[in-house]
Write a protein that holds these residues in place. Structure first.
Motif, short mmCIF file in Angstrom:
data_model
loop_
_atom_site.label_atom_id
_atom_site.label_comp_id
_atom_site.label_asym_id
_atom_site.label_seq_id
_atom_site.Cartn_x
_atom_site.Cartn_y
_atom_site.Cartn_z
N ALA A 55 0.81 -1.22 0.00
CA ALA A 55 0.00 0.00 0.00
C ALA A 55 0.84 1.27 0.00
O ALA A 55 0.51 2.25 -0.64
CB ALA A 55 -0.93 0.01 1.22
N GLY A 56 1.94 1.27 0.73
CA GLY A 56 2.69 2.50 0.91
C GLY A 56 3.64 2.83 -0.24
O GLY A 56 4.47 3.72 -0.11
N LEU A 116 -4.45 -4.43 -1.44
CA LEU A 116 -3.24 -3.77 -0.95
C LEU A 116 -2.93 -4.21 0.47
O LEU A 116 -3.81 -4.47 1.26
CB LEU A 116 -3.43 -2.25 -0.99
N TYR A 117 -1.63 -4.25 0.77
CA TYR A 117 -1.20 -4.73 2.08
C TYR A 117 -0.20 -3.76 2.69
O TYR A 117 0.44 -2.97 2.00
CB TYR A 117 -0.59 -6.12 1.94
N GLY A 118 -0.06 -3.85 4.01
CA GLY A 118 0.79 -2.92 4.72
C GLY A 118 2.22 -3.39 4.85
O GLY A 118 3.06 -2.68 5.38
#
Ligand SMILES: Nc1ncnc2c1ncn2[C@@H]1O[C@H](COP(=O)(O)OP(=O)(O)O)[C@@H](O)[C@H]1O
Ligand SMILES: [Mg+2]
Lengths: 284, 243, 275
Positions: free
Chosen positions: C156-157, C176-178
């Motif tokens: 995600a970032g 999306l993943y962190g």
């Protein structure tokens, strides 16, 4: 003197009573004081905060009009996913919560396993942080090798929310059931009604009505916790705001998301408070 | 004549405390029996035992020659035959007066609303409440609520009615309208057992008065005897306090 | 005025030893602590950018570049101090705890409105990470067409999401993943088929983290109109920027940057190029 007293006492029909006039005077004064003090605080915030040395930088990062306008529509769209998840979770939670609450109330010895299950269920799911349950179920269960679409993070993430929240709802409903006086069950039994009919027609309707405000608060909490599903993939508003934040190196999208959340939760909270107050008044 | 209802050696304890200590009592068909006695003497418990809201520990209760106190029996058929009305009305607050009355016949007898409507309406009319059928309990006075509670019990067409101090929670001016209902029922031949503090009413109408003391029937007899010339010192003391 | 002139000359002229010595004064008075260059990295810092989460060793691509840039700016090894920040800390308003921040920040025009970036120190190819099982099951080939209908994931970032939309335009919304570990967990759970990463990270994940991981193909940086380029992040308006830019330009032109790259970043030649 005695004369004025008499004239006052003999008031014209329809004119305000002495007490009403007095209370109106007091009310006007308190309204004035409240307005003045609110204005003073607002003025202080509006004038003093921008004087802080870092204000400009904070404004650029958190209250950036350009970024807000650019990202708000995308956030709103992502929020639809939150609403959808909420919409399919809430009824399931109500149903599962009710079933668990009823499980915990069964008295027949043959059904003891059901009762034990209800207790273990609420203990476990009230004892775990929501995010942990979402991770464990959202990644863990599909990891067992389920085929698509049965491994969807939407499905298992929602299930995690449903499990946790129905544990809370079950406890709320149970407290509602406990709050119904024994004499109501007695009255139903004395007419020859079965335990099941007593629960269904006498106890539950009253219990559920009593716990509406408490459940409203849980619904509001659920609306916010839907955002936790983003940890296992779904791009809902919290995640979308994070994406914008990182793409633009700006925190304003989070403010936008907060605005959208508040637009829903503030009226809902007010409504819950109203229900709660109305119930208090009824009890008196 | 054999009694409609006979109690023999009925006992009931709550934990260590024995509250009913061997009660014998016969109630003939159409009779009105009044239970009197100090608060805590066991009147309510005895009535609750009779329609099996409390399981009795020992002794027998014969209803038409059948022992209903036999442990393990399903109490529900008995409760349909013996109605009870409580001091605190215990109406279901989320239902209208009419719904309160119809619930049991609908669920237990499987009757439809339409089939019940004329019967129920007749009951309400008979007790002067035909204009209160659609009211909720909190929109009714205490006397009206208590009359609805009586109608609710009557709707199951019981053979015996039990009344547990049903006028004690009422304002004095409302007592009369409820006692009138009892009068009416008695006149129609209903078999009734009342726990009551209305001594005047008991003296006027009861076929038999039972004085309960410490979980026992210390003395029983027709009102003319028991009120005029009680044999027991404790009965005398009690009566001198309440009369 | 003299400084600007120098900086202009430096970017215009090939680096010489004499120039480097003169240039050492550029950073004077512009760092948080006089005589010390404070560099931030991630917490933790990942392979192959920093080896063993220990940037002080100078091992790993970013750690090595950091020391080279510092040296070029006139800071010795003992004049470099490391701190750790998250991405959010790097961009939050208020006093910064670092002079420069180095953790694979992609340079984008949007970000540049809020913070400053140095000249790029690395141009990354983007790579498609997946598993052997998925390749086999779906008969995947390194073409954009065959990848459109996959279930896609990304971090995600990062800028991977807009690049993904841009390059592949998948038919369903990406998840999306962190965290890298969550991406691989989702792939193992069968929730996504493929994920887009910068090539070095993808190589590492496929070799070490992801069971039966493989790289389906890459989008080389030099073939893209807007390649994913990493820059050192600085506070907006930081006067140090010109010194850092000069240092990086010098390193690139002297071939030092390429040397460091070949030392720490795996050869990507074996990875097929996506058509
Ligand atoms: N459910 C109960 N549990 C324990 N004790 C009870 C219960 N019900 C009644 N008792 C006790 O039994 C005694 C008789 O009570 P009750 O039958 O209500 O008397 P009365 O109706 O004559 O006032 C009292 O001492 C009361 O405290
Ligand atoms: Mg009593």
């Amino acid at each position: 003197m005695a004369d004025t007293g008499l004239t006052q006492a003999r008031r014209v029909a329809g004119a305000p009573t002495r007490r009403a006039a007095y209370e109106a005077r007091i009310r006007r004064r308190s309204n004035l004081i409240a307005a003045a003090s609110t204005a003073a605080v607002m003025l202080a915030v509006v004038v003093l905060v921008p004087l802080a040395p870092g204000w400009e930088a904070v404004q650029r990062s958190f209250f950036n009009g350009r970024v807000f306008v650019e990202t708000f529509p995308g956030l709103l769209e992502a929020f639809l996913l939150d609403v959808a998840i909420f919409a399919w979770c809430a009824p399931s939670i109500a149903l599962v919560g009710l079933v668990i609450a009823l499980c915990r109330d069964v008295r027949a010895p043959a059904l003891f396993p059901l009762r034990a299950f209800g207790a273990v269920f609420t203990d476990i799911f009230r004892g775990l942080p929501v995010i942990l349950v979402i991770y464990l179920i959202g990644f863990g269960v599909p990891g067992l090798g389920l085929p698509r679409p049965w491994n969807s993070p939407y499905l298992w993430g929602s299930l995690a929310l449903i499990l946790v929240y129905s544990a809370y709802v079950a406890e709320v409903i149970r407290s509602g059931i406990d709050s119904i006086h024994q004499s109501q069950r007695s009255a139903a039994a004395s007419l020859g009604l079965s335990e099941a009919d007593t629960m269904r027609y006498v106890v539950l309707p009253q219990a559920l009505r009593n716990v509406v405000p408490a459940n409203m608060n849980l619904l509001i909490a659920l609306q916010k916790d839907v955002a936790l599903l983003s940890f296992i993939g779904p791009v809902e508003i919290f995640r979308q705001a994070g994406v914008y934040k990182s793409l633009m190196a700006n925190f304003t999208p989070y403010v936008g998301a907060a605005v959208i959340f508040l637009a829903i939760t503030i009226p809902a909270t007010r409504y819950a408070d109203y229900l709660m107050a109305r119930q208090q008044r009824r009890r008196r | 004549m054999t009694a409609k209802l006979s109690l023999r050696g009925v006992r009931k304890s709550f934990g260590e405390a024995e509250v009913i200590r061997g009660v014998d009592l016969d109630v003939g068909k159409g009779e009105m029996v009044c239970l009197i006695g100090a608060s805590g003497s066991g009147k309510s418990t005895l009535l609750r035992c009779i329609n099996l809201l409390e399981p009795v520990d020992d002794g027998a209760i014969w209803l038409d020659g059948e022992d209903i106190a036999e442990p393990g029996r399903d109490p529900r058929p008995v409760r349909e035959r013996i109605g009870i009305v409580f001091q605190s009305y215990n109406l279901f607050p989320h239902m209208t007066a009419e719904e309160n009355v119809m619930l049991a016949p609908r669920r237990i007898r499987g009757k439809t609303k339409a089939a019940l409507a004329p019967v129920v309406e007749r009951l309400f009319t008979r007790f002067g409440l035909s204009d209160r059928m659609q009211h909720y309990p909190d929109q009714l006075s205490g006397g009206q609520q208590q009359r609805v509670a009586i109608i609710r019990a009557l709707a199951m067409e019981p053979e015996i009615m039990l009344f547990d101090e049903i006028t004690s929670a009422l304002d004095p001016e409302l007592v009369g309208e409820v006692l009138d209902v009892l009068r009416q029922l008695h006149a129609e031949g209903m078999t009734m057992i009342l726990a009551t503090h209305e001594m005047g009413f008991a003296r006027e109408l009861a076929d038999k008065i039972c004085f309960l003391d410490g979980g026992r029937i210390l003395e029983q007899g027709p009102p003319s005897e028991l009120f005029a010339d009680p044999r027991e010192e404790r009965t005398r003391a009690f009566l001198s306090r309440v009369l | 005025m003299r400084r600007t002139m120098l900086a202009l000359c430096a970017t215009a002229l090939p680096a010489t030893g004499a120039w480097a010595a003169e240039h050492a004064t550029c950073a004077e008075g512009k760092t948080l602590q006089e005589g010390v260059l404070t560099i931030a990295t991630g917490n933790p810092a990942y392979y192959p950018w920093v080896i063993d989460d220990a940037p002080e060793s100078g091992e790993g691509y970013e750690a090595a570049v950091a020391y080279a840039v510092a040296e070029e700016m006139g800071f010795g090894e003992d004049q470099v101090e490391w701190v750790r920040t998250s991405f959010d800390e790097a961009i939050q308003p208020g006093a910064k705890s670092f002079d420069v921040n180095m953790q694979q920040f992609s340079i984008t025009p949007e970000r540049e409105e809020m913070v400053d970036f140095s000249e790029p120190y690395y141009s990354s190819a983007m790579a498609v990470l997946t598993t052997g099982d998925i390749v086999e099951a779906q008969g995947l080939e390194p073409t954009v067409e065959s990848m459109k209908d996959l279930r896609w994931g990304a971090m995600a970032g990062t800028t991977a999401m807009p690049i993904l939309i841009d390059l592949i335009a998948p038919s369903s919304d990406p998840l999306l993943y962190g965290d890298n570990a969550d991406v691989t967990a989702a792939m193992q759970a069968g929730q996504i088929d493929a994920a887009l990463f910068d090539l070095p990270t993808a190589l590492y994940l496929s070799a070490v983290t992801l069971e039966n991981g493989t790289i389906l193909g890459q989008f080389p940086a030099d073939r893209s109109q807007s390649p994913d380029e990493f820059g050192l992040l600085m506070e907006e308006g930081n006067p140090l920027k010109e010194c850092v830019d000069a240092a990086i330009t010098a390193l690139r032109e002297s071939g030092r940057l390429a040397e460091i790259e070949s030392e720490w970043l795996q050869e990507a030649t074996g990875v097929p190029v996506i058509e």
